[in-house]
Scaffold this active site. Structure first.
Site, PDB file in Angstrom:
ATOM      1  N   LYS A 175      64.157 -36.730 121.489  1.00 14.98           N
ATOM      2  CA  LYS A 175      64.640 -35.712 122.418  1.00 14.98           C
ATOM      3  C   LYS A 175      64.479 -34.343 121.781  1.00 14.98           C
ATOM      4  CE  LYS A 175      68.689 -34.218 125.009  1.00 14.98           C
ATOM      5  NZ  LYS A 175      70.040 -34.546 125.470  1.00 14.98           N
ATOM      6  N   LYS A 230      61.786 -37.396 125.752  1.00 12.45           N
ATOM      7  CA  LYS A 230      62.349 -36.408 126.662  1.00 12.45           C
ATOM      8  C   LYS A 230      62.216 -35.019 126.092  1.00 12.45           C
ATOM      9  CE  LYS A 230      66.751 -34.972 128.409  1.00 12.45           C
ATOM     10  NZ  LYS A 230      68.164 -35.012 128.228  1.00 12.45           N
TER      11      LYS A 230
HETATM   12  C1  PBG Z   1      73.020 -34.296 127.415  1.00 12.86           C
HETATM   13  C2  PBG Z   1      71.808 -34.331 128.257  1.00 12.86           C
HETATM   14  C3  PBG Z   1      70.965 -33.276 128.633  1.00 12.86           C
HETATM   15  C4  PBG Z   1      70.031 -33.821 129.524  1.00 12.86           C
HETATM   16  C5  PBG Z   1      70.318 -35.170 129.635  1.00 12.86           C
HETATM   17  N1  PBG Z   1      71.401 -35.471 128.837  1.00 12.86           N
HETATM   18  C6  PBG Z   1      71.013 -31.842 128.356  1.00 12.86           C
HETATM   19  C7  PBG Z   1      70.879 -31.249 127.020  1.00 12.86           C
HETATM   20  O1  PBG Z   1      70.600 -31.928 126.026  1.00 12.86           O
HETATM   21  O2  PBG Z   1      71.097 -30.063 126.964  1.00 12.86           O
HETATM   22  C8  PBG Z   1      68.958 -33.052 130.244  1.00 12.86           C
HETATM   23  C9  PBG Z   1      68.445 -33.695 131.467  1.00 12.86           C
HETATM   24  C10 PBG Z   1      67.620 -32.849 132.355  1.00 12.86           C
HETATM   25  O3  PBG Z   1      67.218 -31.710 132.026  1.00 12.86           O
HETATM   26  O4  PBG Z   1      67.351 -33.325 133.459  1.00 12.86           O
HETATM   27  N2  PBG Z   1      72.844 -34.008 126.082  1.00 12.86           N
END
Ligand code: PBG
Length: 333
Positions: A203, A256
């Site tokens: 991520k 992601k």
């Molecule tokens: C929580 C999380 C996030 C997303 C999914 N889980 C946001 C972040 O890390 O700031 C983003 C999902 C999206 O942009 O659709 N940590």
């Protein structure tokens, strides 16, 4: 041997032949639909940066879930916006927390629809970080440390309470080191040895989460997430992240965002044999939506081409805000 013996266009000349040689297919069973749940009654509030995506209160949720289930989408991913936030994200692991309540309801309405719970603290902490923090001042600036090991305990509590509420799959997105192992041990100890972990393994600290942070009201109040989410410049590091998750017992791996990281997805797919999840994130949805609303692109063509690119890069499933639309588009093809 080459032209004129070889002619690539032979296999492109008709829809019948093109269908026959198509290498990659999208199917409704590929999609996971994210849902934002919130407190209150009668809430169906559109997210301004994500037209067509809403926050639902528990009483308006059923219609949305019914639509998803009837379209044949196999799974939803739940995000909660709580009524109270504090420094340690207590609402994330409260027995009657918003995600826990929504999970119970959805499983009572549609027992076969898979409920995936996002396990993170950022929507539940008043500071907006994904774990517990320690702040200190340096040269007049507030510096934030997100505490790794201390946060694990809270994340384990969150995952266990989500499983207790009936979540079918736990999807930890917090990017603390050791989160998969800690959650696996916690779930097992609580009797949930059968609940899989879909790890947000790779991520990145991405600008593409902007609309999500509006939707989930989870933007960090100070600092950013670069000390725990990955540097977009790094691909080899993704292998190390994925490897530790595998060793800690992850059942599925995720990359992601997805669209700007298709190369990373392909690498992970080739190196590991676990199912691979693509997360077509909020900013990717918002870009296509905005251009479509302006009449600049053909929404269906572009959205489906993007989803297809994720399958082609190796995704076995795709978390996407376009899930419902894509299911409808596929049904009339
Ligand atoms: C929580 C999380 C996030 C997303 C999914 N889980 C946001 C972040 O890390 O700031 C983003 C999902 C999206 O942009 O659709 N940590």
């Amino acid at each position: 041997m080459g032209f004129p013996i070889v002619r690539h266009r032979r296999l492109r000349q008709s829809a019948g032949i093109r269908n026959m040689v198509r290498e990659t297919h999208l199917n409704v069973s590929d999609f996971i639909q994210p849902i934002y749940v919130t407190y209150g009654t009668g809430v169906k509030q559109e997210i301004s940066s994500m037209p067509g995506v809403y926050r639902f209160s528990l009483d308006t949720l059923k219609e949305e879930v019914q639509e998803i289930a009837e379209l044949g989408i196999p799974a939803v991913l739940l995000f909660g916006i709580p009524d109270t936030k504090d420094a340690v994200g207590s609402s994330a692991y409260a027995e009657n927390g918003i995600v826990q309540e929504a999970t119970r309801l959805i499983k009572s309405w549609y027992p076969d629809l898979l409920v995936i719970a996002d396990t993170c603290l950022c929507e539940f902490t008043d500071h907006g970080h994904c774990g517990m923090i320690h702040t200190h001042e340096r040269d007049g600036h507030v510096c934030v440390d997100v505490l790794n090991d201390e946060s694990l305990e809270l994340l384990v509590k969150t995952a266990v309470s989500q499983a207790e509420a009936g979540a079918d799959i736990i999807a930890p997105s917090n990017m603390m080191d050791g989160f998969v192992g800690a959650i696996r041990a916690g779930l097992d100890e609580a009797g949930f040895t059968h609940i899989p972990i879909m790890s947000y393994s790779v991520k990145y600290a991405s600008g593409f989460y902007g609309p999500f942070r509006e939707a989930a009201d989870s933007a960090p109040q100070y600092g950013d997430r670069k000390a725990y989410q990955m540097d977009p410049a790094n691909a080899r590091e993704a292998l190390r992240e994925a490897e530790t998750d595998v060793l800690e017992g992850a059942d599925m791996l995720m990359v992601k965002p997805s669209l700007s990281y298709l190369d990373v997805m392909r690498t992970i797919k080739d190196q590991f044999d676990l199912p691979l999840v693509a997360y077509n994130v909020s900013g990717e949805y918002a870009m296509v939506k905005a251009a479509a609303i302006n009449g600049w692109i053909d929404e269906e063509k572009v959205a489906m081409e993007i989803l297809l690119s994720m399958k082609r890069a190796g995704a076995d499933m795709i978390i996407t805000y376009y899930g419902k639309d894509a299911a409808r588009w596929l049904a009339v093809r």
